[in-house]
Design a protein around this motif. Structure first.
Motif, PDB file in Angstrom:
ATOM      1  N   UNK A 106       6.415 -24.917 -20.939  1.00 25.34           N
ATOM      2  CA  UNK A 106       5.112 -25.544 -21.172  1.00 25.34           C
ATOM      3  C   UNK A 106       4.014 -24.490 -21.190  1.00 25.34           C
TER       4      UNK A 106
ATOM      5  N   UNK B  45       3.757 -22.297 -24.232  1.00 28.20           N
ATOM      6  CA  UNK B  45       3.146 -22.934 -25.403  1.00 28.20           C
ATOM      7  C   UNK B  45       1.655 -22.612 -25.503  1.00 28.20           C
ATOM      8  N   UNK B  46       1.031 -22.229 -24.366  1.00 26.53           N
ATOM      9  CA  UNK B  46      -0.376 -21.822 -24.424  1.00 26.53           C
ATOM     10  C   UNK B  46      -0.439 -20.341 -24.756  1.00 26.53           C
ATOM     11  N   UNK B  47      -1.006 -19.963 -25.886  1.00 26.06           N
ATOM     12  CA  UNK B  47      -1.085 -18.543 -26.211  1.00 26.06           C
ATOM     13  C   UNK B  47      -1.888 -17.776 -25.157  1.00 26.06           C
TER      14      UNK B  47
ATOM     15  N   UNK C 279      -4.017 -15.466 -25.356  1.00 27.45           N
ATOM     16  CA  UNK C 279      -5.449 -15.305 -25.630  1.00 27.45           C
ATOM     17  C   UNK C 279      -6.225 -16.561 -25.229  1.00 27.45           C
ATOM     18  N   UNK C 280      -5.618 -17.736 -25.449  1.00 28.32           N
ATOM     19  CA  UNK C 280      -6.284 -18.996 -25.107  1.00 28.32           C
ATOM     20  C   UNK C 280      -6.457 -19.102 -23.593  1.00 28.32           C
TER      21      UNK C 280
END
Lengths: 317, 282
Positions: free
Chosen positions: B120, B123-125, B127-128
């Motif tokens: 999970x 799934x968040x890059x 940079x984000x």
């Protein structure tokens, strides 16, 4: 298949929930009340109390969190501190720049990367096959905003072919100028993305070339090209689709950065402006919608992969 | 038909060049960054030259729009890139390796839960995540950037550590060690860590490249370290406005960033090949 989609949907919702919790925690645990950002310096206690009541930050954290989740479920992202406009409207406007940029760049990247990646694998022993792999290695390491600056220098300032940045005030009502201002940003992102996509396509093709089923097909008398088209494409595509989710997300974030190079009014500039102005509802809105888009892309890519490959559908995970 | 084999052989002969080229490309900024601690041609914020001077004897890389020496800024930028890269990788490795080993040792249920959690988070890059952390801090600083990137890298390191640890745990020598009465902490220290280190090291090198690139993006966006730290990303942002009259100011920091990232990738590629061939897996 339906079972898999449902399971994957649960993971998607769970991820969104975690993202919402993290975002909520980070923004609420900040020193000071968000109401202070709303009223400005030197406000009277009464004004601060009014602002707190308006934002609901005088309520207990638990109640705040439940209210926040309820708002999210209804896509109510609150109002901007600065413009007082609903955040979701602003985001919709901004997405009309960022999403076309993302998809145009990604589409162009695919158009460049798929044929070149296959060529690099099939002709790996020729000099141009080798050269293509080297070029893609180099492309991966190019900072996307630097490439943007270099392209502006050459094509806008030097040759004066295209605008160096900005977006027409009337938006898509001025289609010719809108498209013109998108050309360089799209090319910038597409070059960098196609380099990394090409590497995956090449690896997938090499894997297919070394596979037993292709050897069997060749033994049965099919030509290499014919065997590749008939059996290779779908098998190779499964491997490539598995990374498409992450690649599209990367393209989206690349767009956020590249918008800054070309001063396009998209999600990126909304986020940066929000941070500068301490406009927390805007910042929170951009981050939650970006996360939603990134997670949704991953979800769709996983489903697409199952649709392409019957073997994966049998497998339980 | 024998494409795979021939390519493998040919790639093998190129690997030494890859390794050396990578070492040089990483070595130059490393050296520049280290030297910048004790000596730079000029002081960082001294406006010593004319505005936008072309590269010459007094200023090897020219000056920026405030008359500051660009070579000095490039050297300090190398330092910032290395500090951020090493710091972020250290934080990511500390959290990731610990969680990864814990997951591999945990009960089936806890392991599945942790693995799903890694997936999970991945799934968040990076940079984000970094933008999120920076956005919620009042002041951007070098520490915030390092912390943010480290947190972003942690799940990637965690996932690979878990997989590598599980592989080692399945080996016969672990069973033998257990039979001999070796405790689990000792097994982690003497068997697991040394065995996963080579592959983990290669992966961490790639993460380093990611971190450096992400830091440059953050500073380019104005979310990185504040001005006295000359980051390459920040130099690019400042030079963008004067790119027509002074292109070198925008070309050089990007070139430095590009060289460092490609150097790290080449180095990791070369090292991976070394590691695999030493273990008879090439």
């Amino acid at each position: 298949m339906l079972g898999y989609i449902l399971r994957r949907l649960v993971i998607l919702l769970l991820s969104l929930f975690i993202a919402a919790v993290v975002l909520f925690a980070l923004l609420r645990l900040l020193p000071g009340d968000p109401a202070n950002a709303l009223v400005g310096v030197g406000a009277t206690p009464a004004q601060i109390a009014a602002a707190q009541a308006q934002l609901g930050s005088d309520q207990p954290l638990g109640a705040q969190f439940l209210g926040y989740l309820g708002d999210l479920a209804r896509f109510d992202l609150g109002q901007s501190f600065v413009s007082r406009a609903p955040v979701i409207d602003e985001i919709t406007t901004r997405l009309s720049v960022t999403l076309p940029l993302t998809f145009a760049a990604f589409g162009l990247a695919l158009v460049i990367a798929v044929p070149l990646g296959i060529l690099a694998a099939v002709k790996a022993r020729r000099w141009y096959g080798l050269a293509l792999s080297v070029v893609s290695q180099i492309g991966i390491a190019i900072p996307v905003f630097w490439l943007g600056i270099l392209l502006v220098y050459e094509f806008s300032l030097h040759l004066r072919w295209l605008p160096s940045g900005g977006f027409p005030l009337r938006g898509y009502a001025d289609p010719a100028r809108a498209v013109q201002s998108m050309i360089l940003p799209v090319i910038t992102i597409a070059i960098v993305m196609s380099a990394s996509l090409m590497r995956y396509v090449r690896a997938a093709t090499l894997e297919v070339l070394g596979s037993d089923f292709l050897r069997t097909a060749r033994a049965l008398g099919e030509s290499r090209t014919h065997a590749l088209i008939r059996h290779g494409l779908r098998n190779g595509a499964v491997t490539v689709v598995s990374v498409l989710g992450i690649e599209i997300s990367t393209t989206f974030l690349g767009a956020v950065v590249v918008e800054q190079v070309f001063s396009l009014p998209g999600m990126g500039s909304m986020l940066l402006l929000g941070i500068q102005q301490r406009d927390y509802p805007n910042v929170q809105g951009v981050l939650i919608i970006s996360t939603l888009l990134v997670l949704l892309t991953g979800f769709l890519a996983d489903i697409a992969q199952r649709l392409l490959d019957p073997r994966l559908r049998q497998e339980r995970r | 038909m024998d494409d795979g084999v021939n390519i493998a052989a040919r790639v093998g002969s190129r690997k030494n060049i890859t390794l050396w080229l990578g070492a040089v490309l990483v070595g130059v900024p490393l050296l520049a960054g280290l030297v910048s601690f004790v000596w730079t041609p000029y002081a960082l914020s001294d406006m010593v030259g004319g505005r936008l001077e072309t590269p010459g004897w007094a200023h090897w890389a020219g000056t920026d729009r405030l008359g500051r020496d660009i070579l000095t800024q490039l050297m300090v930028g190398a330092r910032v890139a290395l500090v951020v890269g090493c710091g972020a990788v250290a934080i990511g490795a500390a959290i990731g390796v610990m969680c990864g080993i814990l997951a591999a040792f945990a009960t089936r249920f806890a392991d599945d839960a942790l693995a799903a959690f890694f997936d999970i988070l991945i799934a968040f890059p990076t940079l984000l995540i970094a933008m999120l952390v920076v956005a919620t801090r009042q002041e951007a600083s070098l520490g915030t950037a390092i912390l943010a990137l480290g947190i972003g890298l942690a799940p990637i390191v965690g996932r690979i550590t878990r997989i590598l640890t599980k592989q080692v745990l399945g080996q016969d020598y672990i069973v033998a060690a257990r039979v001999c009465g070796t405790s689990w902490p000792a097994i982690v220290l003497w068997h697991i860590v040394p065995n996963i280190l080579p592959f983990l090291g290669v992966n961490l090198a790639l993460q380093f490249g990611l971190a450096v690139m992400a830091e440059a993006s953050l500073s380019y966006l104005g979310l990185g370290a504040p001005p006295p730290n000359a980051s390459w990303g920040q130099m690019l942002q400042e030079a963008q406005g004067t790119v027509y009259s002074a292109p070198w100011g925008a070309v050089l920091p990007g070139l430095a960033l590009f060289a460092l990232v490609i150097g790290v990738n080449l180095l990791a590629d070369g090292l991976r090949d070394r590691v695999s061939s030493q273990r008879g897996e090439a």
